[in-house]
Design an enzyme around this catalytic site. Structure first.
Site, PDB file in Angstrom:
ATOM      1  N   HIS A  52       0.810  -1.220   0.000  1.00  0.00           N
ATOM      2  CA  HIS A  52       0.000   0.000   0.000  1.00  0.00           C
ATOM      3  C   HIS A  52       0.848   1.276   0.000  1.00  0.00           C
ATOM      4  O   HIS A  52       0.755   2.078  -0.926  1.00  0.00           O
ATOM      5  CB  HIS A  52      -1.014  -0.039   1.138  1.00  0.00           C
ATOM      6  CG  HIS A  52      -1.720   1.259   1.375  1.00  0.00           C
ATOM      7  ND1 HIS A  52      -2.546   1.828   0.407  1.00  0.00           N
ATOM      8  CD2 HIS A  52      -1.718   2.120   2.416  1.00  0.00           C
ATOM      9  CE1 HIS A  52      -3.002   2.981   0.873  1.00  0.00           C
ATOM     10  NE2 HIS A  52      -2.522   3.183   2.088  1.00  0.00           N
ATOM     11  N   HIS A  76       3.285   7.204   5.397  1.00  0.00           N
ATOM     12  CA  HIS A  76       2.054   7.869   5.846  1.00  0.00           C
ATOM     13  C   HIS A  76       1.207   7.081   6.835  1.00  0.00           C
ATOM     14  O   HIS A  76       0.428   7.659   7.581  1.00  0.00           O
ATOM     15  CB  HIS A  76       1.199   8.304   4.642  1.00  0.00           C
ATOM     16  CG  HIS A  76       0.382   7.194   4.047  1.00  0.00           C
ATOM     17  ND1 HIS A  76       0.868   6.328   3.107  1.00  0.00           N
ATOM     18  CD2 HIS A  76      -0.901   6.809   4.270  1.00  0.00           C
ATOM     19  CE1 HIS A  76      -0.071   5.461   2.777  1.00  0.00           C
ATOM     20  NE2 HIS A  76      -1.153   5.731   3.466  1.00  0.00           N
ATOM     21  N   GLU A  80      -0.398   5.692  12.421  1.00  0.00           N
ATOM     22  CA  GLU A  80      -1.745   5.180  12.635  1.00  0.00           C
ATOM     23  C   GLU A  80      -1.745   3.669  12.853  1.00  0.00           C
ATOM     24  O   GLU A  80      -2.491   3.153  13.661  1.00  0.00           O
ATOM     25  CB  GLU A  80      -2.594   5.541  11.416  1.00  0.00           C
ATOM     26  CG  GLU A  80      -4.070   5.355  11.619  1.00  0.00           C
ATOM     27  CD  GLU A  80      -4.844   5.905  10.431  1.00  0.00           C
ATOM     28  OE1 GLU A  80      -4.554   7.051  10.037  1.00  0.00           O
ATOM     29  OE2 GLU A  80      -5.696   5.188   9.895  1.00  0.00           O
ATOM     30  N   ASP A  81      -0.922   2.967  12.101  1.00  0.00           N
ATOM     31  CA  ASP A  81      -1.063   1.511  12.052  1.00  0.00           C
ATOM     32  C   ASP A  81       0.110   0.700  12.588  1.00  0.00           C
ATOM     33  O   ASP A  81       0.075  -0.518  12.508  1.00  0.00           O
ATOM     34  CB  ASP A  81      -1.323   1.067  10.606  1.00  0.00           C
ATOM     35  CG  ASP A  81      -2.672   1.556  10.099  1.00  0.00           C
ATOM     36  OD1 ASP A  81      -3.586   1.670  10.934  1.00  0.00           O
ATOM     37  OD2 ASP A  81      -2.796   1.829   8.905  1.00  0.00           O
ATOM     38  N   ASP A 145      -3.166   8.277  -1.444  1.00  0.00           N
ATOM     39  CA  ASP A 145      -3.615   7.253  -0.499  1.00  0.00           C
ATOM     40  C   ASP A 145      -5.030   6.816  -0.855  1.00  0.00           C
ATOM     41  O   ASP A 145      -5.338   5.634  -0.982  1.00  0.00           O
ATOM     42  CB  ASP A 145      -3.555   7.864   0.913  1.00  0.00           C
ATOM     43  CG  ASP A 145      -4.032   6.917   1.993  1.00  0.00           C
ATOM     44  OD1 ASP A 145      -3.810   5.704   1.855  1.00  0.00           O
ATOM     45  OD2 ASP A 145      -4.622   7.403   2.984  1.00  0.00           O
TER      46      ASP A 145
HETATM   47 MN    MN Z   1      -3.044   4.639   3.768  1.00  0.00          MN
END
Ligand code: MN
Length: 724
Positions: A52, A76, A80-81, A145
């Site tokens: 991704h 990016h 978050e992940d 994205d």
């Molecule tokens: Mn993304």
């Protein structure tokens, strides 16, 4: 791992082809770091997660962006992940890239309620847009994205597909359009169409497939004719023919309500010529070959679109009587049409971010303003992004573009804030019109002003542009502050009189200024405003002087009290501030959707009444105790007592509960009784979401055969009283 590494080397090679000076080291470090952090993670598609960020980086490279943007693309999703912290990222890649990644990191909410999700979504979009004003690369990475997520959307469950596709159509495709990024916009729209209307999308693709052969022979024929006439006139051109993109054909079918067999102009041609004079010459030659369709000739070279798009457009009737579209432009214009703001990215020497800031200044008008309510924010954002534009003119011929539905008020605020504030009317094409008249393409608009005019709350309903709405809201809020200062002064004065002290003396002795600073205010005026808004109680302010008589304060909520909803989950915001305790008055039980007024009580905060509650008129004779209130975050259940009268017959209880269930209204309690005349009453308490919902439930109950009456103690909606 090797496969992803190959993909990365591929991107590197691509980048160095258009940007030989790029910082390869930064890109390699970003790749390795991202690969490490995402190791072991898998996407829903089954691919390694790393694919991704890599594909996002590839899309950014295809936009010809710089290494900072591409590195941000690779990184990016880290905050978050993955386990990577802000500090670690900053240590590796510095403050700037970390800032960009932060702006792209969504805050998530554990709460499942629609309101909570909506609030989080609004906040994410707002933060991302704000950061883009400072550095436009934020939104470019976000678009990349989103594009990759849309390309792989098929792996998600249907409800999420639909939601993400809708958000793409409402927010991201319009943003791509505003940034002039035609290619990405078209792809986002086509992908969204496939998920929003899968059946229609499938049929359309199939039908276009059937006509492909005919289309390609038509394209070859027309292309040949164009190339020939241009050659004869020594105009060098690159002539391309294509079938228009699916979404634009679909929009056309929808708008005209016709089937594909009747859409003839699904073909579009593009002529890329070398100079502007050649654009016009080519247009003339095309019009000599085929007859132009009246009203379809557009000169966006002389009058570029607000997103800097330039081109000549025309539609002509082709060799077999079928119309088709022709766009004519130079190579530079084509670059801008396809890649928009990204087209300039690398070419400017000594570029400064502030140059971009000018090009995205419209973003500011979308984000600024006092729309604290997430729904208001998202709605006004969508409305303002809506791509359908209306082009209007000032009497001097200046072009102003607005979203469809814009009115003379939007026009007036576009001219100047003061023109907006004092606008009383407008002349469109020489004719006087009311302020709420929607502007049409080509209108020449003249604004009439008067120094006596000031904005009113109704204008918020009439204006559609973010700019106008923000200016109006700003003016109204300022007005409210002044009103609060006045009310506060009156309250102080009256309370002083009651305590037998002189406010005038207090002021002269400097005690008022002292009091203000004791409560953390710079000026006496701010102290008065705090009292007027009810943030500060009179008792607290005047405590040092109140030696003799102790009485209950008029304005009660203690300072610093956090806004709390009433026990049943309703949340009511006191306009302009969020720190007063509110509760729904029991006499009229107002519901979201009702016009409401607030009344400052002794010691219990603000009672919220329906505007036409009979008690309100009696209460509001002390005008300074009225405060403006509005519904905020009104998701939730509101208990409403109902009385249902019926003729006794079997199955009545089931019918009642079915009717309520049919409208998704939960029944909290139900008590049934019948008399000897076989007449019955049901006393219900149902949970509703608001006024509209309640009305639906009432209608459903009234429609039950055998029901004779349905009553509620909740007052019907009506006009809001204005006392202040
Ligand atoms: Mn993304």
């Amino acid at each position: 791992m090797t496969e992803t590494l190959l993909r990365f080397e591929d991107i590197l090679e691509f980048v160095s082809a258009y940007n030989p000076d790029s910082d390869e080291d930064l890109l390699r470090r970003a790749y390795v770091y991202s690969a490490m952090a995402h190791r072991g993670q898998v996407r829903v598609s089954g691919e390694p997660y790393l694919v991704h960020p890599l594909e996002v980086a590839r899309i950014l490279a295809e936009m010809h962006l710089d290494e900072v943007a591409i590195a941000t693309g690779l990184l990016h999703d880290l905050l978050e992940d993955t386990w990577v912290t802000e500090e670690e990222l900053e240590e590796q890649f510095g403050e700037h890239i970390t800032g960009l990644v932060k702006a792209l990191t969504k805050i998530t909410t554990m709460e499942q309620s629609y309101a909570a999700r909506e609030a989080a979504q609004a906040e994410n979009v707002r933060r991302m847009l704000l950061a883009s004003i400072v550095d436009v690369r934020v939104i470019l990475v976000k678009l990349a994205d989103r594009l990759h997520n849309m390309r792989t959307l098929g792996y998600l469950p249907e409800n999420r597909r639909k939601r993400i596709a809708a958000e793409t159509m409402e927010i991201y495709a319009p943003i791509a359009h505003r940034l002039g990024m035609g290619r990405i916009k078209a792809e986002l729209e086509d992908l969204a169409l496939a998920y929003q209307h899968p059946e229609e999308h499938r049929r359309l693709t199939e039908q276009l497939g059937q006509r492909e052969e005919v289309a390609s022979s038509m394209i070859a024929e027309i292309r040949g004719a164009i190339t020939q006439v241009l050659e004869e006139n020594s105009i060098k051109a690159d002539v391309r023919g294509r079938i228009k993109h699916l979404h634009s054909i679909w929009t056309k079918l929808r708008r005209q309500g016709i089937g594909l067999d009747r859409v003839y102009d699904f073909l579009a041609f593009r002529l890329i010529v070398d100079t502007v004079p050649h654009c016009y010459a080519a247009l003339g030659l095309i019009h000599q070959l085929w007859r132009p369709v009246p009203g379809r000739i557009k000169d966006y070279i002389a009058m570029p679109k607000p997103n800097a798009y330039q081109s000549l457009h025309t539609s002509v009737i082709g060799p077999e009587g079928q119309p088709f579209e022709v766009q004519i432009r130079t190579l530079d214009m084509d670059e801008i049409a396809e890649r928009g703001i990204a087209a300039h990215w690398l070419y400017k020497e000594g570029r400064e971010l502030s140059h971009d800031a000018e090009r995205v200044s419209w973003l500011r008008s979308l984000v600024e303003g006092q729309q604290e309510n997430p729904r208001d924010f998202l709605n006004s954002l969508k409305l303002n992004l809506y791509p359908e534009e209306v082009y209007t003119f000032t009497p001097k011929g200046e072009v102003f573009a607005f979203a469809r539905g814009a009115t003379p008020i939007d026009f007036a605020y576009h001219v100047h804030t003061e023109v907006g504030h004092h606008c009383v009317g407008a002349r469109i094409n020489g004719k006087l019109v009311p302020l709420r008249t929607p502007l049409q393409n080509g209108d020449i608009v003249e604004i009439l002003t008067s120094s006596n005019q000031v904005p009113s709350r109704d204008w918020l309903e009439i204006a559609v542009s973010g700019r106008a709405q923000n200016k109006i809201r700003g003016w109204l809020n300022r007005g409210e502050k002044e009103q609060a200062v006045e009310a506060g002064r009156r309250l102080l004065e009256r309370e002083c009189r009651r305590l037998g002290i002189s406010l005038k003396h207090l002021r002269e002795e400097g005690k008022l200024a002292q009091m203000a600073s004791d409560h953390g205010f710079g000026r006496e005026e701010d102290l008065a405003a705090a009292v007027g808004f009810g943030r500060l109680s009179l008792k607290d302010v005047l405590a040092p002087f109140a030696r003799t008589r102790a009485t209950a304060p008029v304005v009660a909520p203690a300072p610093g009290k956090v806004r709390v909803g009433a026990a049943d989950g309703s949340v009511i915001m006191v306009r302009g501030q969020r720190d007063l305790l509110t509760y729904r008055a029991q006499c009229c039980n107002p519901l979201p959707g009702d016009q409401i007024v607030g009344y400052v009580t002794r010691g219990r905060g603000v009672a919220v009444h329906a505007a036409q509650c009979p008690n309100v008129r009696k209460l509001l004779f002390t005008a300074e105790r009225e405060v403006e209130v509005e519904w905020a975050g009104v998701e939730g259940a509101f208990a409403v007592p109902l009385n249902v009268g019926f003729e006794d017959r079997p199955g009545m209880l089931a019918s009642i509960s079915q009717a309520a269930n049919g409208e998704n209204a939960n029944i909290r309690s139900c008590h049934l009784s019948t008399n000897e005349d076989r007449l019955g009453t049901a006393e219900l308490v149902v949970d509703v979401q608001g006024r509209e919902h309640l009305e639906k439930v009432l209608v459903a109950l009234r429609h039950i055969p055998g029901v004779t009456s349905v009553e509620t103690s909740v007052t019907a909606p009506g006009r809001r009283l204005r006392v202040l």
